[in-house]
Design an enzyme around this catalytic site. Structure first.
Site, mmCIF file in Angstrom:
data_model
loop_
_atom_site.group_PDB
_atom_site.id
_atom_site.type_symbol
_atom_site.label_atom_id
_atom_site.label_comp_id
_atom_site.label_asym_id
_atom_site.label_seq_id
_atom_site.Cartn_x
_atom_site.Cartn_y
_atom_site.Cartn_z
ATOM 1 N N GLY A 1 35.770 -42.599 -2.180
ATOM 2 C CA GLY A 1 35.171 -41.675 -1.073
ATOM 3 C C GLY A 1 34.025 -40.790 -1.528
ATOM 4 C CB VAL B 1 47.742 -45.361 -6.727
ATOM 5 C CG1 VAL B 1 48.368 -44.659 -7.413
ATOM 6 C CG2 VAL B 1 46.249 -46.061 -7.358
ATOM 7 C CD GLU C 1 30.801 -37.523 15.308
ATOM 8 O OE1 GLU C 1 31.429 -38.388 15.016
ATOM 9 O OE2 GLU C 1 30.276 -36.880 14.682
ATOM 10 C CG ASP D 1 38.975 -35.256 3.844
ATOM 11 O OD1 ASP D 1 38.742 -36.293 4.454
ATOM 12 O OD2 ASP D 1 38.162 -34.226 3.450
ATOM 13 C CB ALA E 1 31.507 -35.387 3.771
ATOM 14 C CD GLN E 2 27.660 -31.022 1.635
ATOM 15 O OE1 GLN E 2 27.591 -30.519 0.754
ATOM 16 N NE2 GLN E 2 26.927 -32.279 1.856
#
Lengths: 431, 431
Positions: B19, B85, B176, B306, B323-324
């Protein structure tokens, strides 16, 4: 349930199938005084000539498909219904479908063909056909998954089977798939899968007749073979795959090829409906029709495109099952329906063969155009132009053009996504 | 089986998850003296912020995803493996996966989160989450299929249930999705489904806290609510959906909403691995790490993004799962790994909050940028710029731009294809 369509004084034209023929017919009837119902088992029209590009990750599935509801957005007295048609009850002027009954004034069967497995159930459950977008995506998933497995495979025999692809059927589709897979082998595999040796990927194209592209000229046929062999495809003519078990594609000469991927593009058969008897069908299960595309004995039931068999002087065994025939029949039938309503005499159909093209990779194609035979890069350009013109919608043309230009200049095939494996393909994998 | 990776004198860095965090880390380690193995359960990196566009047919799935093998084509000593995994065995420096064991010198867990159904198995089997491309496509299929069914439905109650959509979770994703569905209702439904009345489509957004976008400023929160209600979305705050049965979404106040479509975007929980105990996890199952993103007691096992929980002065309860954070942690960790090798002291992580954005439809968004709060069209432009910059690859930026521009100028959502319904969604439909 039911179709939920308003009753009307207008005559109702029911079209089964929104492929090239049905779509052109529906479009041509715009502004006519009919109520039109278009029935398809998908909610979108798809463009089969470019399916092989979806299968090889060169094109996005939405670049070659267009939702019916968008095409017919502004039409009055037009209904789209997502359904499968089961039977045609001519004595009652109605059809039986998955969502109920529907009465018609005029019925047009334009439902096309399905893959022909020649009664071999094993092959039907294990081989990969390539007639629809879903099948093209399954093929793409399978190829990419097999490469992933090959990267971690230490058993040479198993690895070889994962890297071998057998394509059964040397018509246009088989030739096209072989071509793009050969390109994938040369231009993508070394970059994406440095663990795998390019030379280990064998592509076999198996054709029962003595020629590839048997429906085209001998020159086209020979050029296609030459191009493919130049790209490393192993072309096997006058051979048939008779079975597929234990991970082996078995040929009629007794030999076999170890493979996890058999692509089955070796024949089609017309869609069938209950209450249309076998005696009304010709070769390939195609519905026999007269020069006005009417079923025999039916003034108001028609069939156009791949599903029908119509003969004329130049085509005593019926027309080729290609898009141009369906489009031209659809256009004429729309005008003939209007003539029926106004009492004018109908016009008979005569196919104008504008040419046949088959692509053989990035910049090669073979074409039989009217009085001219082309090959090489010029043929590829012509083909690109012909196909783009047929794709509906400005945006789709732009998307396809960008994809192709990108692919052309970078030998790139970016859409290498393995997306959720549908149940059908999962069953195959559990073998 | 096994990973089939060459032994080497170099230190092996194994990254679980491609990701935002894992990808940035892998990219930043280019040219370093490590052997890198990237493991992901998909063969592509996906861009979650735009998933809601795929779900509402505004974007093609390939426009927001990029195959790993293409990203890392030219890298030496880089291996991609498609695998899941299962366990981390720190005392042996190895991981257990679906394709075998792998030893590591450094392990980075960057596997993110999964949808949290809060233990409610009924909801887990029937509601539609929206964390992956596959789930977004299932949602799209479901919406379109329900509209098709609604066109032929004569029972008003059933029809209403087909037309109602309940979105559970008022964070950025829920906001959204509500926004684009409201647009679909106003701009697409009347054109594509003239049989259906726009007013019959009800969109409910249910949020348990007193605010939408609880992680953003109160101003952003209020604006989002105002925008959505202006578009006809029924926003229900301080309400929870506690169950979903007999076609009814049941609220904690006893009321219920008849619906065939419940979108579940109300919480996430970190991915779990065997042999990492619960006592090593914080809130939301997130793996506790120090200021260098190391697991406690492990010099060579890290977690970023995350999946991890790291505290600092400004974030005593951990960073937001955005994300940042993952990108910044990934970048720093790459440099810290090099410092470890060269014996330099490590640098601790400090999150630089550059801003948060959430879109609320075609030309509205809310944004908390550093010292500035924006809303309306300007916020939408900013957001478009920020997102496009993060999407990998020139071509993808162009494709997304064309899709968005087209969508913007024509209120068009062309990708309205119902493609093969995967087994998971078929089970849902049989209820």
């Amino acid at each position: 349930m039911g179709f939920n369509i308003a009753d009307t004084d207008k005559k109702r034209v029911v079209i089964i199938g929104g492929g090239f023929g049905g779509l052109k017919l529906a479009n041509r009837l715009k502004g006519s005084n009919f109520q039109i119902v278009l029935i398809d088992k998908n909610n979108y029209h798809q463009f089969p000539p470019l399916l092989y590009q979806v299968a090889s990750s060169g094109l996005e599935s939405s670049s070659i498909s267009f939702p019916f509801r968008k095409i017919f957005q502004k039409r009055k007295d037009f209904y789209f219904r997502l359904a499968e048609v089961k039977a045609v009850v001519r004595e009652k002027n109605l059809i039986l479908t998955s969502i109920g009954e529907l009465k018609y004034d005029y019925l047009i069967i334009a439902s096309g063909t399905v893959t022909n497995f020649f009664g071999n159930e094993v092959i039907q459950s294990r081989a990969l056909p390539m007639k629809t977008i879903e099948e093209a995506l399954i093929l793409r998933n399978t190829l990419l998954s097999n490469f992933e497995k090959a990267t971690i495979c230490t058993d040479p025999k198993e690895k070889q089977a994962l890297m071998n692809v057998v394509i059964v059927g040397g018509g246009a589709t088989g030739v096209e798939i072989s071509g793009v897979l050969a390109e994938m082998k040369h231009f993508v595999l070394p970059k994406d899968y440095p663990d795998l040796k390019q030379s280990e990927m064998n592509i076999y194209l198996v054709e029962g007749s003595p020629h590839l592209l048997a429906a085209m000229s001998e020159e086209a046929s020979d050029n296609a073979k030459r191009f493919l062999e130049g790209m490393g495809v192993k072309v096997m003519l006058q051979k048939k795959v008779v079975d597929y078990k234990d991970g082996k594609a078995i040929l009629d000469d007794g030999n076999s090829i170890e493979t996890k991927t058999v692509v089955w593009v070796s024949g089609v058969t017309a869609t069938r409906f209950e209450q249309i008897d076998n005696k009304e069908l010709g070769r390939g299960g195609r519905i026999l029709v007269n020069e006005y595309n009417q079923l025999h004995g039916s003034g108001n039931v028609f069939a156009i495109g791949d599903v029908c068999l119509q003969t004329e002087t130049d085509y005593p065994n019926g027309h080729p099952q290609v898009a141009q025939v369906a489009i031209q029949q659809g256009l004429l039938l729309a005008d003939n329906l209007k003539r029926l309503e106004s009492g004018e005499p109908l016009k008979p159909f005569h196919y104008k063969n504008l040419g046949t093209l088959a692509t053989v990779g990035r910049n090669k194609a073979v074409a039989d155009l009217h009085k001219v035979k082309l090959h090489g890069f010029i043929a590829w350009l012509v083909w690109m132009g012909v196909h783009l013109r047929s794709i509906l919608g400005v945006k789709n043309k732009i998307m396809v053009l960008i994809e192709w230009v990108w692919s052309y200049f970078t030998y790139d095939q970016s859409i290498r996504l393995i997306l959720f494996i549908p149940k059908k393909e999962r069953d195959k994998q559990e073998d």
